[in-house]
Scaffold this motif. Structure first.
Motif, PDB file in Angstrom:
ATOM      1  N   VAL A 166      30.391 -99.840 -29.101  1.00 18.39           N
ATOM      2  CA  VAL A 166      31.199 -98.378 -30.772  1.00 18.39           C
ATOM      3  C   VAL A 166      30.948 -97.169 -30.287  1.00 18.39           C
ATOM      4  O   VAL A 166      32.102 -96.551 -30.007  1.00 18.39           O
ATOM      5  CB  VAL A 166      30.643 -99.087 -31.708  1.00 18.39           C
ATOM      6  CG1 VAL A 166      31.394 -99.186 -32.980  1.00 18.39           C
ATOM      7  CG2 VAL A 166      30.864-100.936 -32.089  1.00 18.39           C
ATOM      8  N   ALA A 167      29.664 -96.720 -30.097  1.00 20.27           N
ATOM      9  CA  ALA A 167      29.509 -95.372 -29.879  1.00 20.27           C
ATOM     10  C   ALA A 167      30.329 -94.861 -28.235  1.00 20.27           C
ATOM     11  O   ALA A 167      30.589 -93.836 -28.351  1.00 20.27           O
ATOM     12  CB  ALA A 167      28.051 -95.208 -29.041  1.00 20.27           C
ATOM     13  N   THR A 168      30.361 -95.821 -27.230  1.00 24.61           N
ATOM     14  CA  THR A 168      31.498 -95.396 -26.153  1.00 24.61           C
ATOM     15  C   THR A 168      32.702 -95.023 -26.289  1.00 24.61           C
ATOM     16  O   THR A 168      32.930 -93.903 -26.699  1.00 24.61           O
ATOM     17  CB  THR A 168      30.844 -96.716 -24.846  1.00 24.61           C
ATOM     18  OG1 THR A 168      29.327 -96.478 -24.573  1.00 24.61           O
ATOM     19  CG2 THR A 168      31.546 -96.084 -23.782  1.00 24.61           C
ATOM     20  N   ALA A 313      19.739 -95.826 -23.040  1.00 20.23           N
ATOM     21  CA  ALA A 313      19.910 -96.037 -21.863  1.00 20.23           C
ATOM     22  C   ALA A 313      20.751 -97.055 -21.737  1.00 20.23           C
ATOM     23  O   ALA A 313      21.017 -97.380 -20.107  1.00 20.23           O
ATOM     24  CB  ALA A 313      18.351 -96.428 -21.720  1.00 20.23           C
ATOM     25  N   ALA A 314      21.522 -98.135 -22.045  1.00 24.71           N
ATOM     26  CA  ALA A 314      22.151 -98.926 -21.972  1.00 24.71           C
ATOM     27  C   ALA A 314      23.564 -98.322 -22.492  1.00 24.71           C
ATOM     28  O   ALA A 314      24.995 -99.007 -21.399  1.00 24.71           O
ATOM     29  CB  ALA A 314      22.474-100.232 -23.532  1.00 24.71           C
ATOM     30  N   LEU A 315      23.764 -97.245 -22.655  1.00 27.47           N
ATOM     31  CA  LEU A 315      24.624 -97.119 -22.665  1.00 27.47           C
ATOM     32  C   LEU A 315      25.537 -96.232 -21.415  1.00 27.47           C
ATOM     33  O   LEU A 315      26.521 -96.264 -21.174  1.00 27.47           O
ATOM     34  CB  LEU A 315      25.113 -95.733 -24.082  1.00 27.47           C
ATOM     35  CG  LEU A 315      26.173 -94.300 -23.687  1.00 27.47           C
ATOM     36  CD1 LEU A 315      27.206 -95.988 -24.939  1.00 27.47           C
ATOM     37  CD2 LEU A 315      25.950 -93.432 -25.292  1.00 27.47           C
ATOM     38  N   PRO A 320      30.120 -93.869 -15.677  1.00 28.83           N
ATOM     39  CA  PRO A 320      31.021 -93.339 -15.243  1.00 28.83           C
ATOM     40  C   PRO A 320      32.304 -94.771 -15.465  1.00 28.83           C
ATOM     41  O   PRO A 320      33.445 -93.981 -15.672  1.00 28.83           O
ATOM     42  CB  PRO A 320      30.732 -94.512 -14.116  1.00 28.83           C
ATOM     43  CG  PRO A 320      28.938 -93.897 -14.329  1.00 28.83           C
ATOM     44  CD  PRO A 320      28.547 -94.373 -15.353  1.00 28.83           C
ATOM     45  N   LYS A 321      32.139 -96.186 -14.805  1.00 29.71           N
ATOM     46  CA  LYS A 321      33.818 -96.989 -15.502  1.00 29.71           C
ATOM     47  C   LYS A 321      34.399 -96.625 -16.509  1.00 29.71           C
ATOM     48  O   LYS A 321      35.767 -96.504 -16.936  1.00 29.71           O
ATOM     49  CB  LYS A 321      32.873 -98.128 -15.608  1.00 29.71           C
ATOM     50  CG  LYS A 321      32.585 -98.949 -13.683  1.00 29.71           C
ATOM     51  CD  LYS A 321      32.341 -99.920 -14.228  1.00 29.71           C
ATOM     52  CE  LYS A 321      32.157-100.880 -12.477  1.00 29.71           C
ATOM     53  NZ  LYS A 321      31.945-101.800 -12.468  1.00 29.71           N
ATOM     54  N   ALA A 322      33.507 -96.226 -17.989  1.00 28.98           N
ATOM     55  CA  ALA A 322      34.203 -96.092 -19.186  1.00 28.98           C
ATOM     56  C   ALA A 322      34.414 -94.790 -19.072  1.00 28.98           C
ATOM     57  O   ALA A 322      35.866 -94.477 -20.092  1.00 28.98           O
ATOM     58  CB  ALA A 322      32.983 -96.221 -20.311  1.00 28.98           C
TER      59      ALA A 322
END
Length: 345
Positions: A166-168, A313-315, A320-322
């Protein structure tokens, strides 16, 4: 031998929580939400091109990754995320008047429909090819094709996704929508679109409503007015798209895996009811202005709660792909809308 009487059972002291106890449990998180929403609204007034919703989710991410939120705040944040989100999406329907949208003409509406469909399907397909989580691809596709952070917030409750997704998605909407504010006016001449036609292009391609206004402003007030109406015609498609995603999720998740999303979420029906109410023109302008502000407050509170559950950290692992997915989705919505408008205008 005398019978020993049975020892009476101890009374059950685990009484259900009272209303007062529930309020006390939620209060720390709700206070954090209130402060964050106030900061987001004030910051938006200083920087109108950056929506309060974007600021709220950024504040949530910061609060969730810095030692500023007590553990006691989590129940209130969880409650606010779910309840405020649904209420905000319902009230969002009051910003849409169907006769106003229909006044754009069949050609423009057909372009809007094609742009939304191609952008959403293309984004989800590319996300699958890139190996990104399906939930992230759906959130990005919805946000970029419909109405930015509001659309991301509306669909996050019906699709299987991680909090970081969601944050991404909201971060990508902010990044590429901001770039569009600067780039689109520079492309107006080469694209052959000026005045109100440029407003149509801005409304059909830029992600957030505030970003649409900023992008169309160099072309004048008439272009801004047209751009906002075109943008709202995209917002009308939020309800059917969320319902379609919900149906697809039900088919992907068998009943044995647990509770599946409802066929049509109740808040989507509420959204449609508000669209009807707005379209019959029975509400005074003061009420509509007030509900628009309340909608912003509700969605900002929900997005702060969502952001607070994100771990940076997970974000970063999907970064790069996002970024590439967001770039492709932006180019797709801009190109499809321009090609369509060039054909019908």
């Amino acid at each position: 031998m005398p019978t020993v009487p049975p020892v009476p059972a101890a009374p059950d002291t685990a009484a259900p929580p009272t209303t007062t106890g529930r309020v006390r449990r939620l209060l720390p998180g709700l206070l954090a939400v209130g402060v964050a929403v106030a900061v987001a609204v004030l910051a938006n007034q200083a920087l109108p091109a950056v929506s309060a919703l974007t600021i709220a989710v950024v504040l949530g991410v910061l609060a969730g990754n810095l030692p500023v939120l007590p553990t006691a705040a989590r129940p209130g944040l969880t409650w606010a995320t779910r309840r405020l989100l649904r209420a905000g999406v319902v009230l969002l329907g009051l910003q849409l008047a169907v006769p106003q949208v229909l006044g754009l003409g069949a050609g423009t509406l057909l372009v809007v429909l094609a742009t939304v469909a191609v952008t959403f399907v293309g984004t989800v397909a590319l996300g699958r090819v890139m190996g990104l989580p399906r939930g992230l691809s759906v959130l990005v596709g919805t946000g970029f094709s419909i109405c930015g952070a509001s659309a991301v917030a509306a669909v996050e409750g019906v699709v299987e996704r991680d909090e970081e997704d969601v944050a991404t998605a909201v971060a990508l909407v902010t990044l590429y929508g901001s770039l569009a504010i600067a780039a689109l006016p520079l492309l107006a001449g080469p694209a052959g679109l000026g005045g109100e036609d440029f407003g149509r292009w801005a409304g059909a391609s830029v992600h957030e409503v505030a970003q649409v206004v900023a992008a169309a402003s160099p072309a004048g007030a008439a272009a801004v007015a047209t751009a906002v109406v075109v943008k709202l015609s995209r917002v009308v498609l939020l309800a059917p798209l969320v319902a379609a995603i919900s149906v697809a999720e039900r088919r992907r998740r068998p009943a044995a895996e647990g509770k599946r999303p409802p066929l049509v979420p109740l808040f989507v029906l509420g959204f449609l009811a508000m669209v009807v109410l707005r379209s019959v023109d029975v509400l005074p302008a003061a009420v509509l202005d007030g509900t628009k502000f309340v909608t912003t407050l509700l969605l900002a509170g929900a997005l702060f709660g969502l952001g607070s559950a994100v771990r940076i950290a997970a974000l970063v692992r999907t970064g790069p792909k996002a970024l590439l997915l967001g770039l492709f989705s932006t180019l797709l919505v801009v190109a499809v809308s321009w090609a369509g408008l060039t054909l019908v205008l």
